[in-house]
Design a protein around this motif. Sequence first.
Motif, PDB file in Angstrom:
ATOM      1  N   VAL A   1       0.860  -1.174   0.000  1.00 36.92           N
ATOM      2  CA  VAL A   1       0.000   0.000   0.000  1.00 36.92           C
ATOM      3  C   VAL A   1       0.898   1.226   0.000  1.00 36.92           C
ATOM      4  O   VAL A   1       2.056   1.163   0.434  1.00 36.92           O
ATOM      5  CB  VAL A   1      -0.957   0.042   1.212  1.00 36.92           C
ATOM      6  N   LEU A   2       0.353   2.335  -0.477  1.00 43.76           N
ATOM      7  CA  LEU A   2       1.122   3.576  -0.499  1.00 43.76           C
ATOM      8  C   LEU A   2       0.892   4.366   0.779  1.00 43.76           C
ATOM      9  O   LEU A   2      -0.233   4.458   1.268  1.00 43.76           O
ATOM     10  CB  LEU A   2       0.724   4.423  -1.706  1.00 43.76           C
ATOM     11  N   PRO A   3       1.962   4.954   1.308  1.00 40.19           N
ATOM     12  CA  PRO A   3       1.808   5.838   2.468  1.00 40.19           C
ATOM     13  C   PRO A   3       1.266   7.195   2.004  1.00 40.19           C
ATOM     14  O   PRO A   3       1.160   7.458   0.805  1.00 40.19           O
ATOM     15  CB  PRO A   3       3.243   5.974   2.975  1.00 40.19           C
ATOM     16  N   ARG A   4       0.961   8.056   2.968  1.00 41.63           N
ATOM     17  CA  ARG A   4       0.683   9.446   2.619  1.00 41.63           C
ATOM     18  C   ARG A   4       1.987  10.073   2.164  1.00 41.63           C
ATOM     19  O   ARG A   4       3.069   9.644   2.564  1.00 41.63           O
ATOM     20  CB  ARG A   4       0.131  10.191   3.826  1.00 41.63           C
ATOM     21  N   VAL A   5       1.890  11.078   1.304  1.00 46.35           N
ATOM     22  CA  VAL A   5       3.088  11.752   0.807  1.00 46.35           C
ATOM     23  C   VAL A   5       3.730  12.517   1.969  1.00 46.35           C
ATOM     24  O   VAL A   5       3.076  13.360   2.584  1.00 46.35           O
ATOM     25  CB  VAL A   5       2.750  12.716  -0.346  1.00 46.35           C
ATOM     26  N   PRO A   6       4.988  12.196   2.287  1.00 47.35           N
ATOM     27  CA  PRO A   6       5.643  12.902   3.396  1.00 47.35           C
ATOM     28  C   PRO A   6       5.823  14.380   3.065  1.00 47.35           C
ATOM     29  O   PRO A   6       6.066  14.739   1.912  1.00 47.35           O
ATOM     30  CB  PRO A   6       7.010  12.221   3.504  1.00 47.35           C
ATOM     31  N   PRO A   7       5.728  15.242   4.081  1.00 44.60           N
ATOM     32  CA  PRO A   7       6.005  16.657   3.804  1.00 44.60           C
ATOM     33  C   PRO A   7       7.494  16.819   3.489  1.00 44.60           C
ATOM     34  O   PRO A   7       8.335  16.116   4.061  1.00 44.60           O
ATOM     35  CB  PRO A   7       5.636  17.349   5.117  1.00 44.60           C
ATOM     36  N   PRO A   8       7.819  17.731   2.586  1.00 42.61           N
ATOM     37  CA  PRO A   8       9.236  17.955   2.287  1.00 42.61           C
ATOM     38  C   PRO A   8       9.997  18.387   3.533  1.00 42.61           C
ATOM     39  O   PRO A   8       9.482  19.114   4.378  1.00 42.61           O
ATOM     40  CB  PRO A   8       9.198  19.080   1.247  1.00 42.61           C
ATOM     41  N   ARG A   9      11.238  17.926   3.649  1.00 41.07           N
ATOM     42  CA  ARG A   9      12.096  18.284   4.779  1.00 41.07           C
ATOM     43  C   ARG A   9      12.972  19.482   4.419  1.00 41.07           C
ATOM     44  O   ARG A   9      14.059  19.648   4.946  1.00 41.07           O
ATOM     45  CB  ARG A   9      12.961  17.094   5.180  1.00 41.07           C
ATOM     46  N   GLY A  10      12.486  20.287   3.490  1.00 44.35           N
ATOM     47  CA  GLY A  10      13.213  21.469   3.051  1.00 44.35           C
ATOM     48  C   GLY A  10      12.313  22.307   2.166  1.00 44.35           C
ATOM     49  O   GLY A  10      11.111  22.046   2.049  1.00 44.35           O
ATOM     50  N   ALA A  11      12.898  23.299   1.521  1.00 47.01           N
ATOM     51  CA  ALA A  11      12.147  24.240   0.686  1.00 47.01           C
ATOM     52  C   ALA A  11      12.034  23.711  -0.742  1.00 47.01           C
ATOM     53  O   ALA A  11      12.686  24.208  -1.655  1.00 47.01           O
ATOM     54  CB  ALA A  11      12.818  25.609   0.723  1.00 47.01           C
ATOM     55  N   PHE A  12      11.220  22.672  -0.929  1.00 45.48           N
ATOM     56  CA  PHE A  12      11.030  22.092  -2.258  1.00 45.48           C
ATOM     57  C   PHE A  12       9.665  21.418  -2.325  1.00 45.48           C
ATOM     58  O   PHE A  12       9.003  21.214  -1.309  1.00 45.48           O
ATOM     59  CB  PHE A  12      12.148  21.097  -2.605  1.00 45.48           C
ATOM     60  N   LEU A  13       9.265  21.067  -3.538  1.00 51.59           N
ATOM     61  CA  LEU A  13       7.997  20.383  -3.793  1.00 51.59           C
ATOM     62  C   LEU A  13       8.229  18.886  -3.939  1.00 51.59           C
ATOM     63  O   LEU A  13       9.322  18.467  -4.319  1.00 51.59           O
ATOM     64  CB  LEU A  13       7.368  20.918  -5.084  1.00 51.59           C
ATOM     65  N   PRO A  14       7.202  18.048  -3.701  1.00 46.83           N
ATOM     66  CA  PRO A  14       7.374  16.606  -3.889  1.00 46.83           C
ATOM     67  C   PRO A  14       7.528  16.207  -5.353  1.00 46.83           C
ATOM     68  O   PRO A  14       8.051  15.147  -5.654  1.00 46.83           O
ATOM     69  CB  PRO A  14       6.122  15.994  -3.266  1.00 46.83           C
ATOM     70  N   PHE A  15       7.061  17.076  -6.265  1.00 48.05           N
ATOM     71  CA  PHE A  15       7.216  16.783  -7.697  1.00 48.05           C
ATOM     72  C   PHE A  15       7.150  18.078  -8.487  1.00 48.05           C
ATOM     73  O   PHE A  15       6.659  19.098  -8.007  1.00 48.05           O
ATOM     74  CB  PHE A  15       6.144  15.798  -8.195  1.00 48.05           C
ATOM     75  N   SER A  16       7.652  17.995  -9.714  1.00 47.60           N
ATOM     76  CA  SER A  16       7.567  19.097 -10.669  1.00 47.60           C
ATOM     77  C   SER A  16       7.343  18.484 -12.041  1.00 47.60           C
ATOM     78  O   SER A  16       7.948  17.456 -12.371  1.00 47.60           O
ATOM     79  CB  SER A  16       8.862  19.914 -10.649  1.00 47.60           C
ATOM     80  N   ARG A  17       6.480  19.117 -12.829  1.00 48.95           N
ATOM     81  CA  ARG A  17       6.139  18.546 -14.133  1.00 48.95           C
ATOM     82  C   ARG A  17       6.273  19.593 -15.226  1.00 48.95           C
ATOM     83  O   ARG A  17       5.853  20.738 -15.061  1.00 48.95           O
ATOM     84  CB  ARG A  17       4.704  18.020 -14.109  1.00 48.95           C
ATOM     85  N   ILE A  18       6.872  19.177 -16.332  1.00 52.58           N
ATOM     86  CA  ILE A  18       6.895  19.954 -17.563  1.00 52.58           C
ATOM     87  C   ILE A  18       6.440  19.006 -18.658  1.00 52.58           C
ATOM     88  O   ILE A  18       7.121  18.013 -18.938  1.00 52.58           O
ATOM     89  CB  ILE A  18       8.293  20.509 -17.890  1.00 52.58           C
ATOM     90  N   GLY A  19       5.287  19.275 -19.256  1.00 54.20           N
ATOM     91  CA  GLY A  19       4.764  18.401 -20.304  1.00 54.20           C
ATOM     92  C   GLY A  19       4.622  16.979 -19.781  1.00 54.20           C
ATOM     93  O   GLY A  19       4.081  16.755 -18.696  1.00 54.20           O
ATOM     94  N   PRO A  20       5.149  16.014 -20.526  1.00 55.18           N
ATOM     95  CA  PRO A  20       5.011  14.621 -20.095  1.00 55.18           C
ATOM     96  C   PRO A  20       6.089  14.149 -19.119  1.00 55.18           C
ATOM     97  O   PRO A  20       6.108  12.986 -18.736  1.00 55.18           O
ATOM     98  CB  PRO A  20       5.120  13.853 -21.409  1.00 55.18           C
TER      99      PRO A  20
END
Length: 158
Positions: A21-40
């Motif tokens: 099973v998947l856990p909840r997405v952990p909060p970042p431990r710094g000044a960043f996002l869990p993901f970034s997307r450009i197009g595909p």
Amino acid sequence: MTDAPLPRGEAARRLGALGLVLPRVPPPRGAFLPFSRIGPTLWLAGQICEWEGEVRFTGPVPDVATGQRAAELCALNLLAALSLALEGDLDRVVRCHRLGGFVQVSPGWPDVPKAVNGASDLMARLFGEAGRHARTAVGVAGLPADASVEVDGIFEVR
């Protein structure tokens, strides 16, 4: 921690068949996002071997089996962030293109790539051929929260 939509579709069924099973997405431990997307292309920030806020493996990895379990836990956190980015639809994954693995080790420990296989093998089991990827595996002196392993990834999605 961020609650992502529950994964659905064929990839979610395979995850369940693996007993995972998947856990909840952990909060970042710094000044960043869990993901970034450009197009595909979706870049996933590094995830450590934590579960619901508790770092499960700390300090230098003592053996390959422990390293693989820690890397698989990192991969589950990556998949949780991926599910968040894809609104729960992991079937939108076209391919896992790259994983980067960082393993806290004592100097000279030769099995870093074998430890990171814990993450790589999970991607292949979940996505089949589309889960096979290029990879970097690096031994390091320390990681956030004294975690034993951290893994990041780059995915192609629709």
